[in-house]
Design a protein around this motif. Structure first.
Motif, PDB file in Angstrom:
ATOM      1  N   PRO A 106      62.597  49.162  47.874  1.00  0.00           N
ATOM      2  CA  PRO A 106      63.125  48.646  49.150  1.00  0.00           C
ATOM      3  C   PRO A 106      63.046  47.122  49.188  1.00  0.00           C
ATOM      4  CG  PRO A 106      61.659  50.506  49.531  1.00  0.00           C
ATOM      5  CD  PRO A 106      61.543  50.178  48.070  1.00  0.00           C
ATOM      6  N   SER A 107      63.977  46.490  49.884  1.00  0.00           N
ATOM      7  CA  SER A 107      64.051  45.028  49.905  1.00  0.00           C
ATOM      8  C   SER A 107      62.778  44.392  50.452  1.00  0.00           C
ATOM      9  CB  SER A 107      65.246  44.575  50.747  1.00  0.00           C
ATOM     10  OG  SER A 107      65.120  45.064  52.080  1.00  0.00           O
ATOM     11  N   SER A 108      62.016  45.150  51.249  1.00  0.00           N
ATOM     12  CA  SER A 108      60.798  44.596  51.844  1.00  0.00           C
ATOM     13  C   SER A 108      59.650  44.468  50.846  1.00  0.00           C
ATOM     14  CB  SER A 108      60.349  45.475  53.007  1.00  0.00           C
ATOM     15  OG  SER A 108      60.096  46.806  52.559  1.00  0.00           O
ATOM     16  N   ALA A 109      59.795  45.062  49.639  1.00  0.00           N
ATOM     17  CA  ALA A 109      58.695  45.087  48.677  1.00  0.00           C
ATOM     18  C   ALA A 109      58.246  43.691  48.265  1.00  0.00           C
ATOM     19  CB  ALA A 109      59.091  45.903  47.452  1.00  0.00           C
ATOM     20  N   SER A 110      59.179  42.755  48.171  1.00  0.00           N
ATOM     21  CA  SER A 110      58.843  41.394  47.735  1.00  0.00           C
ATOM     22  C   SER A 110      58.636  40.442  48.908  1.00  0.00           C
ATOM     23  CB  SER A 110      59.957  40.841  46.838  1.00  0.00           C
ATOM     24  OG  SER A 110      60.059  41.590  45.644  1.00  0.00           O
ATOM     25  N   ARG A 111      58.691  40.971  50.114  1.00  0.00           N
ATOM     26  CA  ARG A 111      58.698  40.095  51.287  1.00  0.00           C
ATOM     27  C   ARG A 111      57.411  39.280  51.441  1.00  0.00           C
ATOM     28  NH1 ARG A 111      61.484  43.123  55.921  1.00  0.00           N
ATOM     29  NH2 ARG A 111      63.223  42.847  54.461  1.00  0.00           N
ATOM     30  N   VAL A 112      56.263  39.893  51.114  1.00  0.00           N
ATOM     31  CA  VAL A 112      54.989  39.178  51.241  1.00  0.00           C
ATOM     32  C   VAL A 112      54.956  37.972  50.314  1.00  0.00           C
ATOM     33  CG1 VAL A 112      52.505  39.327  50.864  1.00  0.00           C
ATOM     34  CG2 VAL A 112      53.685  41.197  52.003  1.00  0.00           C
ATOM     35  N   VAL A 113      55.366  38.174  49.064  1.00  0.00           N
ATOM     36  CA  VAL A 113      55.370  37.093  48.077  1.00  0.00           C
ATOM     37  C   VAL A 113      56.382  36.017  48.468  1.00  0.00           C
ATOM     38  CG1 VAL A 113      55.860  36.510  45.664  1.00  0.00           C
ATOM     39  CG2 VAL A 113      54.549  38.570  46.208  1.00  0.00           C
ATOM     40  N   ILE A 114      57.577  36.435  48.890  1.00  0.00           N
ATOM     41  CA  ILE A 114      58.624  35.479  49.262  1.00  0.00           C
ATOM     42  C   ILE A 114      58.194  34.654  50.472  1.00  0.00           C
ATOM     43  CG2 ILE A 114      60.978  35.275  50.152  1.00  0.00           C
ATOM     44  CD1 ILE A 114      61.708  37.703  48.401  1.00  0.00           C
TER      45      ILE A 114
ATOM     46  N   ASP B 194      66.278  38.321  50.826  1.00  0.00           N
ATOM     47  CA  ASP B 194      65.084  37.606  51.291  1.00  0.00           C
ATOM     48  C   ASP B 194      64.823  36.367  50.446  1.00  0.00           C
ATOM     49  OD1 ASP B 194      64.515  39.291  53.397  1.00  0.00           O
ATOM     50  OD2 ASP B 194      63.264  40.631  52.199  1.00  0.00           O
ATOM     51  N   TYR B 195      65.025  36.486  49.139  1.00  0.00           N
ATOM     52  CA  TYR B 195      64.819  35.351  48.225  1.00  0.00           C
ATOM     53  C   TYR B 195      65.849  34.259  48.519  1.00  0.00           C
ATOM     54  CZ  TYR B 195      63.822  33.020  43.711  1.00  0.00           C
ATOM     55  OH  TYR B 195      63.469  32.125  42.729  1.00  0.00           O
ATOM     56  N   ARG B 196      67.105  34.673  48.738  1.00  0.00           N
ATOM     57  CA  ARG B 196      68.145  33.685  49.025  1.00  0.00           C
ATOM     58  C   ARG B 196      67.873  32.998  50.369  1.00  0.00           C
ATOM     59  NH1 ARG B 196      73.967  35.787  49.621  1.00  0.00           N
ATOM     60  NH2 ARG B 196      73.211  37.282  48.078  1.00  0.00           N
ATOM     61  N   ALA B 197      67.445  33.770  51.366  1.00  0.00           N
ATOM     62  CA  ALA B 197      67.144  33.192  52.683  1.00  0.00           C
ATOM     63  C   ALA B 197      66.007  32.183  52.588  1.00  0.00           C
ATOM     64  CB  ALA B 197      66.773  34.300  53.670  1.00  0.00           C
ATOM     65  N   SER B 198      64.990  32.498  51.789  1.00  0.00           N
ATOM     66  CA  SER B 198      63.873  31.557  51.623  1.00  0.00           C
ATOM     67  C   SER B 198      64.336  30.285  50.918  1.00  0.00           C
ATOM     68  CB  SER B 198      62.736  32.218  50.827  1.00  0.00           C
ATOM     69  OG  SER B 198      63.061  32.363  49.461  1.00  0.00           O
ATOM     70  N   SER B 199      65.299  30.416  50.015  1.00  0.00           N
ATOM     71  CA  SER B 199      65.830  29.241  49.318  1.00  0.00           C
ATOM     72  C   SER B 199      66.622  28.359  50.274  1.00  0.00           C
ATOM     73  CB  SER B 199      66.710  29.676  48.137  1.00  0.00           C
ATOM     74  OG  SER B 199      65.953  30.404  47.195  1.00  0.00           O
TER      75      SER B 199
END
Length: 410
Positions: A154-162, A200-205
């Protein structure tokens, strides 16, 4: 228990969690076996990171410490797993298990916390990012590592790290002075994020790039490349966020025009016009719209000047004019922007007139595209902004010293 939470952990059951692992002895293993083991441990810990605060995750860490002594041989992998939780007591307990006494350890700076049994403060974290570039790179690299191992999760899996990455890097940019070295170190990570399929990665960028643009003066060619990268990967997901990032970049930096590639990507984006129209009601998009309209007009006139335009050029030129007309119709633009656009239109028109061959007129077959596209645009502008149109024509006559032809007369 962990498999019950996330089935992807089942793949590690036979390789890392068999009873026979208790008898594993590193000193008698080949280098290839150890490399394979370390890779599996790294992947497992990256998968484990989102669940670090759960009891089953802590039991898995205890097992790996007993079976493979990961607290001695896989310190970097452990830190990658637990660093997002640096303010928790569990983080403090974990670093107490690591060998940090040696000054040669890259984690020796955590030794005072290890002695005190204290979590890491945010200020210490940010200061270490600023003073030790390799540590900042470590934080940045955590995101693509996490995104890769959670590609099918799920896309939320990397959310903590991002979230940890974006908040840390933004704080670094807010706290320290922005050197060329810092910009050069961050750019590859930002560009990687702008291209990512992980939203999520793109949004953080977008967030990191926006903060960088506000704090630093970037070279124009770099800004053009960044806008190009954003435009290339725009889609229905995060379209508004991407356009807002482009707007902020246009507002904070000196950029003369969008690249032809950026225009190509934007022209291929069907939801662009509705997205810009909706955003314009709640955001000031003038910096982006000024650059977009100017670049679209340049693109159209460059198409007109080509003696033998190819089919792709014809299509792109027509699409550019179509988008210009739609933007002027659907978005309320401030007078300064409209005046600048009208001035650019007249300047292009006069240049085209000056380049006509002797005896050639605007109404000749070769100028059919000029008549069919420029006149409707000029008429639309004259109907909506007659005062600005008259003022621009008067200025053109003064500058040329002649009665300049109006685009309306085309």
């Amino acid at each position: 228990q962990l498999i019950g939470i996330d089935q992807s952990f089942a793949q590690f059951e036979s390789s890392l969690f068999q009873e026979s692992c208790k008898d594993f002895e590193r000193t008698v293993q080949t280098a290839e076996v150890l490399r394979d083991l370390d890779e599996k441990i790294s992947v497992f810990l990256r998968r484990l990171s989102p669940y670090f605060l759960l009891k089953p995750a802590q039991k898995c860490l205890e097992w790996l410490i007993r079976a493979f002594r990961i607290n001695s041989f896989n310190v970097d992998a452990i830190m990658e797993c637990v660093l997002p939780y640096y303010e928790t007591k569990l983080f403090a307990r974990m670093i107490q298990l690591l060998p940090l006494k040696s000054h040669s350890s890259v984690w020796h700076w955590l030794r005072p916390l290890q002695k005190a049994g204290s979590p890491l403060s945010r200020l210490t974290l940010i200061q270490h990012c600023i003073s030790v570039p390799s540590f900042l790179a470590f934080v940045c690299d955590m995101v693509p590592h996490s995104v890769k191992v959670h590609k099918h999760s799920p896309s939320s899996a990397s959310r903590v790290v991002i979230s940890f990455y974006s908040s840390t890097v933004v704080s670094v940019l807010e706290t320290g002075s922005i050197s060329e070295e810092l910009v050069s170190r961050l750019l590859p990570h930002i560009l990687k994020g702008l291209k990512s399929t992980c939203l999520d990665y793109r949004a953080s960028s977008y967030m990191v790039l926006s903060q960088l643009a506000l704090k630093a003066c970037l070279q124009e060619q770099l800004c053009v490349s960044l806008l190009e990268s954003i435009a290339k990967h725009l889609g229905p997901g995060l379209l508004s966020e991407g356009l807002c990032c482009m707007t902020l970049l246009c507002h904070s930096q000196r950029i003369q025009r969008l690249s032809r590639k950026s225009l190509k990507y934007l022209l291929q984006l069907p939801p662009l016009l509705p997205a810009l129209s909706a955003l314009s009601r709640s955001h000031d998009l003038a910096p982006l719209l000024r650059l977009l309209l100017s670049s679209l007009l340049d693109e159209h006139f460059e198409h007109l000047r080509e003696e033998e335009g190819c089919g792709d050029s014809d299509h792109r030129g027509n699409k550019a004019m179509e988008l210009i007309m739609n933007l002027l119709d659907e978005i309320s633009l401030d007078e300064q922007l409209v005046a600048s656009f009208i001035g650019q239109l007249i300047e292009h028109f006069l240049t085209l007139c000056q380049n006509l061959s002797p005896g050639e007129s605007l109404g000749e077959p070769g100028e059919e595209t000029l008549v069919s596209t420029i006149a409707p645009l000029a008429q639309s502008l004259d109907a909506k902004h007659p005062r600005l149109m008259d003022r621009a024509l008067e200025a053109a006559m003064v500058s040329t010293g002649t009665a300049a032809p109006s685009p309306n007369d085309a």
